[in-house]
Design a protein around this motif. Sequence first.
Motif, mmCIF file in Angstrom:
data_model
loop_
_atom_site.group_PDB
_atom_site.id
_atom_site.type_symbol
_atom_site.label_atom_id
_atom_site.label_comp_id
_atom_site.label_asym_id
_atom_site.label_seq_id
_atom_site.Cartn_x
_atom_site.Cartn_y
_atom_site.Cartn_z
ATOM 1 N N ASP A 183 -99.994 51.631 -87.972
ATOM 2 C CA ASP A 183 -100.677 52.183 -86.802
ATOM 3 C C ASP A 183 -102.108 51.684 -86.853
ATOM 4 O O ASP A 183 -103.003 52.341 -87.361
ATOM 5 N N GLU A 226 -92.939 59.020 -83.892
ATOM 6 C CA GLU A 226 -94.134 59.800 -84.175
ATOM 7 C C GLU A 226 -95.098 58.981 -85.021
ATOM 8 O O GLU A 226 -94.702 58.107 -85.790
ATOM 9 N N VAL A 227 -96.384 59.287 -84.878
ATOM 10 C CA VAL A 227 -97.401 58.492 -85.572
ATOM 11 C C VAL A 227 -97.298 58.651 -87.079
ATOM 12 O O VAL A 227 -97.616 57.728 -87.836
ATOM 13 N N TRP A 257 -104.535 62.111 -85.229
ATOM 14 C CA TRP A 257 -103.882 61.667 -86.470
ATOM 15 C C TRP A 257 -104.704 60.578 -87.154
ATOM 16 O O TRP A 257 -104.827 60.562 -88.380
ATOM 17 N N ARG A 303 -101.942 61.100 -81.322
ATOM 18 C CA ARG A 303 -102.167 59.853 -82.054
ATOM 19 C C ARG A 303 -103.639 59.712 -82.451
ATOM 20 O O ARG A 303 -103.963 59.287 -83.561
ATOM 21 N N ALA A 341 -101.076 52.840 -76.176
ATOM 22 C CA ALA A 341 -101.112 52.420 -77.578
ATOM 23 C C ALA A 341 -100.885 50.925 -77.672
ATOM 24 O O ALA A 341 -99.849 50.412 -77.265
ATOM 25 N N LYS A 389 -99.120 62.691 -76.204
ATOM 26 C CA LYS A 389 -98.814 61.804 -77.333
ATOM 27 C C LYS A 389 -100.044 61.007 -77.758
ATOM 28 O O LYS A 389 -100.277 60.798 -78.956
ATOM 29 N N GLU A 390 -100.835 60.567 -76.788
ATOM 30 C CA GLU A 390 -102.039 59.813 -77.125
ATOM 31 C C GLU A 390 -103.071 60.700 -77.810
ATOM 32 O O GLU A 390 -103.784 60.255 -78.715
#
Length: 288
Positions: free
Chosen positions: A240, A233-234, A70, A67, A220, A63-64
């Motif tokens: 963000d 989700e990002v 993204w 992110r 995060a 996930k990181e």
Amino acid sequence: MSTKGISNRQLPTPKQNMISFVTKRTRHAEQPKKPKRTAEDYRVMGRELSTKSQKPNDAEATKENVRGIWRKWSKFCAFQGVDDVRGGIQQCDKATTMLFLCFICENCKVKTFNSVHQYLLQFKQLYNRVNGCHMDTNDAKEVFKYLDTTLADEFKLRRTMKAKPVLGADDILLLLTHLWARDTSVFPTEDQRLTTATIMLLSIYTGCRPAELVDALKHAGGKTTSRKRPHIEVWDAVNDSDEDECIDEGEGLDEPNYQGRAPWDNKSDSEYDDDYLDPDTVERKYKI
């Protein structure tokens, strides 16, 4: 257990055993049973599954990574003047992916081929998460060829691993001596000094990676993701504002200077002179 205790215990009678058996069977029969799906239910469920993509259960590190790539893609879209960031990924082709990698090489401090290749793999993973399908195989091959030839030659991306010296027995002895005898810093809790020494010994004896001994996960906003909260989700998040770190894995900003002079080789440094006496040091005097 003694024989006397066994003899004093009363065994259930056959009637009590029968009552207990009937009671358990009755409770089991009274439990509501889940009805089985019919053929029509399976047809309806099949239509729903064909139109809905399943979300994978990704690890926190994955996930990181998504992110981080993204945020790089958002900067690239802002540079190109594209407002719809998610729509840009949905309409992304091989030419846009090549431009994105070129943007990373120009604006991020990457100097190795493996780092840019890792960004490409992360972007393909982001493409899969947003679009629900993998990037076209032929397009992915063309992008890799562009990275392997054009970008690698233009930005002089290093393909070989950078040699780094390895600690030996003398080095760990100096580190432990400084930690226990010469270090003037104060830990938040002094038991962390013992933990630091333990980590040093485990690292030198086993050769394990630092992340196996301490928590090296990037969280995060400095907070861990709770299992009780649903993961957002990002591309669905409103704000963000986490800073993006475009730093090469092999070229950190705090890279030590291995060619520099060791502090204990400097004879004028009183910190490593055992015969040096500090005139400001207060000595304890005893009565005779």
